[in-house]
Design a protein around this motif. Structure first.
Motif, PDB file in Angstrom:
ATOM      1  N   LEU A 198      -5.267   7.756  -9.169  1.00 29.67           N
ATOM      2  CA  LEU A 198      -5.778   6.393  -9.354  1.00 29.67           C
ATOM      3  C   LEU A 198      -4.416   5.502  -9.130  1.00 29.67           C
ATOM      4  CD1 LEU A 198      -7.417   7.506 -12.328  1.00 29.67           C
ATOM      5  CD2 LEU A 198      -8.605   6.543 -10.318  1.00 29.67           C
ATOM      6  N   ASN A 199      -4.478   3.979  -9.344  1.00 27.93           N
ATOM      7  CA  ASN A 199      -3.410   3.550  -9.406  1.00 27.93           C
ATOM      8  C   ASN A 199      -3.301   2.243 -10.356  1.00 27.93           C
ATOM      9  OD1 ASN A 199      -4.872   0.994  -8.759  1.00 27.93           O
ATOM     10  ND2 ASN A 199      -5.207   1.197  -6.235  1.00 27.93           N
ATOM     11  N   THR A 200      -3.810   2.329 -11.213  1.00 32.52           N
ATOM     12  CA  THR A 200      -3.107   1.618 -12.676  1.00 32.52           C
ATOM     13  C   THR A 200      -4.279   1.983 -13.521  1.00 32.52           C
ATOM     14  OG1 THR A 200      -3.616  -0.503 -10.975  1.00 32.52           O
ATOM     15  CG2 THR A 200      -4.100  -1.098 -13.255  1.00 32.52           C
ATOM     16  N   LEU A 201      -3.171   2.132 -15.110  1.00 29.29           N
ATOM     17  CA  LEU A 201      -3.698   2.614 -16.355  1.00 29.29           C
ATOM     18  C   LEU A 201      -3.927   0.690 -17.322  1.00 29.29           C
ATOM     19  CD1 LEU A 201      -2.004   4.623 -15.444  1.00 29.29           C
ATOM     20  CD2 LEU A 201      -2.495   5.678 -16.784  1.00 29.29           C
ATOM     21  N   TYR A 202      -4.939   1.175 -17.860  1.00 27.62           N
ATOM     22  CA  TYR A 202      -5.103  -0.566 -18.611  1.00 27.62           C
ATOM     23  C   TYR A 202      -5.019  -0.084 -20.042  1.00 27.62           C
ATOM     24  CZ  TYR A 202      -6.150  -2.971 -15.144  1.00 27.62           C
ATOM     25  OH  TYR A 202      -6.585  -3.970 -14.310  1.00 27.62           O
ATOM     26  N   LEU A 203      -4.795  -0.312 -21.258  1.00 23.92           N
ATOM     27  CA  LEU A 203      -5.536   0.005 -22.271  1.00 23.92           C
ATOM     28  C   LEU A 203      -4.974  -0.780 -23.390  1.00 23.92           C
ATOM     29  CD1 LEU A 203      -2.104  -0.119 -24.051  1.00 23.92           C
ATOM     30  CD2 LEU A 203      -1.193   1.901 -22.855  1.00 23.92           C
ATOM     31  N   SER A 204      -5.449  -1.017 -24.947  1.00 24.72           N
ATOM     32  CA  SER A 204      -5.460  -2.358 -25.904  1.00 24.72           C
ATOM     33  C   SER A 204      -4.137  -1.585 -26.877  1.00 24.72           C
ATOM     34  CB  SER A 204      -6.589  -2.448 -26.428  1.00 24.72           C
ATOM     35  OG  SER A 204      -7.389  -1.311 -26.960  1.00 24.72           O
ATOM     36  N   THR A 205      -3.513  -2.153 -27.724  1.00 24.27           N
ATOM     37  CA  THR A 205      -2.934  -1.696 -28.817  1.00 24.27           C
ATOM     38  C   THR A 205      -2.713  -2.674 -29.458  1.00 24.27           C
ATOM     39  OG1 THR A 205      -1.079  -0.794 -29.672  1.00 24.27           O
ATOM     40  CG2 THR A 205      -1.037  -2.020 -27.713  1.00 24.27           C
TER      41      THR A 205
ATOM     42  N   TYR B 289       5.050   0.387 -25.414  1.00 24.64           N
ATOM     43  CA  TYR B 289       4.292   0.172 -24.052  1.00 24.64           C
ATOM     44  C   TYR B 289       5.307  -0.550 -23.276  1.00 24.64           C
ATOM     45  CZ  TYR B 289       1.105   3.128 -26.718  1.00 24.64           C
ATOM     46  OH  TYR B 289      -0.379   4.051 -26.289  1.00 24.64           O
ATOM     47  N   GLU B 290       5.765  -1.592 -24.182  1.00 21.51           N
ATOM     48  CA  GLU B 290       6.319  -2.350 -22.581  1.00 21.51           C
ATOM     49  C   GLU B 290       8.094  -1.628 -22.427  1.00 21.51           C
ATOM     50  OE1 GLU B 290       6.567  -7.768 -23.580  1.00 21.51           O
ATOM     51  OE2 GLU B 290       7.045  -6.025 -25.226  1.00 21.51           O
ATOM     52  N   ARG B 291       8.122  -0.958 -22.952  1.00 26.42           N
ATOM     53  CA  ARG B 291       9.552  -0.385 -22.694  1.00 26.42           C
ATOM     54  C   ARG B 291       9.155   0.850 -21.608  1.00 26.42           C
ATOM     55  NH1 ARG B 291      10.429  -0.813 -28.532  1.00 26.42           N
ATOM     56  NH2 ARG B 291       9.629   0.987 -28.925  1.00 26.42           N
ATOM     57  N   ILE B 292       8.172   1.356 -21.790  1.00 22.51           N
ATOM     58  CA  ILE B 292       7.787   2.078 -20.880  1.00 22.51           C
ATOM     59  C   ILE B 292       7.089   1.920 -19.379  1.00 22.51           C
ATOM     60  CG2 ILE B 292       8.132   3.926 -22.150  1.00 22.51           C
ATOM     61  CD1 ILE B 292       4.976   4.624 -21.892  1.00 22.51           C
ATOM     62  N   GLY B 293       6.636   0.032 -19.092  1.00 23.55           N
ATOM     63  CA  GLY B 293       6.492  -0.830 -18.428  1.00 23.55           C
ATOM     64  C   GLY B 293       5.314  -1.148 -18.161  1.00 23.55           C
ATOM     65  N   TYR B 294       4.485  -1.137 -19.378  1.00 21.86           N
ATOM     66  CA  TYR B 294       3.698  -1.558 -19.115  1.00 21.86           C
ATOM     67  C   TYR B 294       3.718  -3.291 -19.293  1.00 21.86           C
ATOM     68  CZ  TYR B 294       0.874   2.394 -19.043  1.00 21.86           C
ATOM     69  OH  TYR B 294       0.591   4.053 -18.552  1.00 21.86           O
ATOM     70  N   GLU B 295       2.981  -3.779 -19.014  1.00 20.86           N
ATOM     71  CA  GLU B 295       2.550  -5.692 -18.770  1.00 20.86           C
ATOM     72  C   GLU B 295       1.203  -6.636 -19.584  1.00 20.86           C
ATOM     73  OE1 GLU B 295       2.985  -6.681 -14.611  1.00 20.86           O
ATOM     74  OE2 GLU B 295       5.379  -6.121 -14.805  1.00 20.86           O
ATOM     75  N   TYR B 296       1.845  -7.290 -20.691  1.00 21.06           N
ATOM     76  CA  TYR B 296       0.439  -7.604 -20.638  1.00 21.06           C
ATOM     77  C   TYR B 296      -0.585  -8.489 -19.683  1.00 21.06           C
ATOM     78  CZ  TYR B 296       2.659  -7.666 -25.121  1.00 21.06           C
ATOM     79  OH  TYR B 296       3.839  -7.322 -26.187  1.00 21.06           O
ATOM     80  N   CYS B 297      -2.459  -8.030 -20.031  1.00 16.34           N
ATOM     81  CA  CYS B 297      -3.076  -8.389 -18.955  1.00 16.34           C
ATOM     82  C   CYS B 297      -4.255  -8.553 -19.776  1.00 16.34           C
ATOM     83  CB  CYS B 297      -3.212  -7.541 -18.285  1.00 16.34           C
ATOM     84  SG  CYS B 297      -4.077  -6.090 -19.257  1.00 16.34           S
TER      85      CYS B 297
ATOM     86  N   TYR C  65      -4.696  -6.109 -24.641  1.00 16.00           N
ATOM     87  CA  TYR C  65      -4.343  -5.973 -23.437  1.00 16.00           C
ATOM     88  C   TYR C  65      -3.275  -5.027 -22.413  1.00 16.00           C
ATOM     89  CZ  TYR C  65      -8.748  -5.541 -25.404  1.00 16.00           C
ATOM     90  OH  TYR C  65      -9.903  -5.540 -26.156  1.00 16.00           O
ATOM     91  N   MET C  66      -2.987  -3.592 -22.318  1.00 13.23           N
ATOM     92  CA  MET C  66      -2.198  -3.988 -21.307  1.00 13.23           C
ATOM     93  C   MET C  66      -2.208  -3.111 -20.041  1.00 13.23           C
ATOM     94  SD  MET C  66       1.185  -3.268 -23.930  1.00 13.23           S
ATOM     95  CE  MET C  66       1.788  -3.965 -22.829  1.00 13.23           C
ATOM     96  N   LYS C  67      -1.291  -3.022 -19.049  1.00  8.32           N
ATOM     97  CA  LYS C  67      -1.714  -2.290 -17.546  1.00  8.32           C
ATOM     98  C   LYS C  67      -0.519  -1.966 -17.256  1.00  8.32           C
ATOM     99  CE  LYS C  67      -2.528  -5.712 -14.027  1.00  8.32           C
ATOM    100  NZ  LYS C  67      -3.022  -6.010 -12.987  1.00  8.32           N
ATOM    101  N   LYS C  68      -0.141  -1.166 -15.957  1.00  9.04           N
ATOM    102  CA  LYS C  68       0.442  -0.348 -15.470  1.00  9.04           C
ATOM    103  C   LYS C  68       0.009   0.010 -13.804  1.00  9.04           C
ATOM    104  CE  LYS C  68       4.459   2.062 -15.649  1.00  9.04           C
ATOM    105  NZ  LYS C  68       4.957   3.615 -16.222  1.00  9.04           N
ATOM    106  N   VAL C  69       0.728  -0.710 -13.341  1.00 12.62           N
ATOM    107  CA  VAL C  69       0.345  -0.138 -12.018  1.00 12.62           C
ATOM    108  C   VAL C  69       1.110   0.553 -11.707  1.00 12.62           C
ATOM    109  CG1 VAL C  69       0.420  -1.248  -9.618  1.00 12.62           C
ATOM    110  CG2 VAL C  69      -0.602  -2.077 -11.304  1.00 12.62           C
TER     111      VAL C  69
END
Length: 168
Positions: free
Chosen positions: A118-125, A132-140, A163-167
């Motif tokens: 896989l190449n992208t992870l999504y999550l909601s918090t 999550y921002e500190r470990i590289g996730y961005e808002y989406c 909602y956030m994601k990380k490529v």
């Protein structure tokens, strides 16, 4: 398929897919329910659905698989074949603030990239977006795990949910 227990170099901790260690399911169920109470039967069914593809529940354990410290679940996103949704991320209250959330998230990212291709992870918090921002996730934009809808989904419009994601 799958990875062997991932031992953190120089530490007494392992990250494992729970379906390879069913003896950890009861303790994992109790950990998740300590944060988000739900019937044990429903929780156990969700854990028992874990497999080498998706959905997959990962747990962080102590050496010898004696204690479950953290859990997260990787779920498929119907409309995005190269992505998954991270949910039910929880660290035992006695272990919070010691880097275990970061550790299990890093392993999940590696597992998704190496094992699941896989190449992208999504999550909601609701309240952990700073972590999550500190470990590289961005808002989406909000994303549904269940695919596109032709109507508004109230669950995606929760004003407090981010909602956030990380490529990868």
């Amino acid at each position: 398929m799958g990875l062997p227990p991932f031992n953190v170099t120089g530490s007494p901790f392992n990250v494992v897919p729970i379906h390879n260690f069913p003896e950890l399911m009861k303790e994992t169920c109790a950990l998740i329910n300590s944060e988000w109470p739900r019937s044990e039967t429903a929780r156990m069914r969700s854990l028992e659905a874990s497999c080498d593809t998706l959905p997959c529940s990962l747990v962080l354990t102590t050496e010898g698989m004696c204690r479950v410290i953290a859990h997260l679940k990787l779920s498929p996103i119907t409309s995005k074949k190269k992505a998954c949704f991270v949910e039910s991320v929880v660290v035992d209250k006695a272990y919070r603030g010691q880097g275990f959330g970061k550790l299990i998230m890093k392993f999940a990212e590696d597992y998704c990239r190496v094992v699941l291709d896989l190449n992208t992870l999504y999550l909601s918090t609701i309240d952990q977006d700073g972590f999550y921002e500190r470990i590289g996730y961005e808002y989406c934009a909000p994303i549904s795990m269940y695919g596109p809808r032709h109507c508004e989904l109230p669950s995606l419009q929760n004003i407090n949910k981010k909602y956030m994601k990380k490529v990868l």
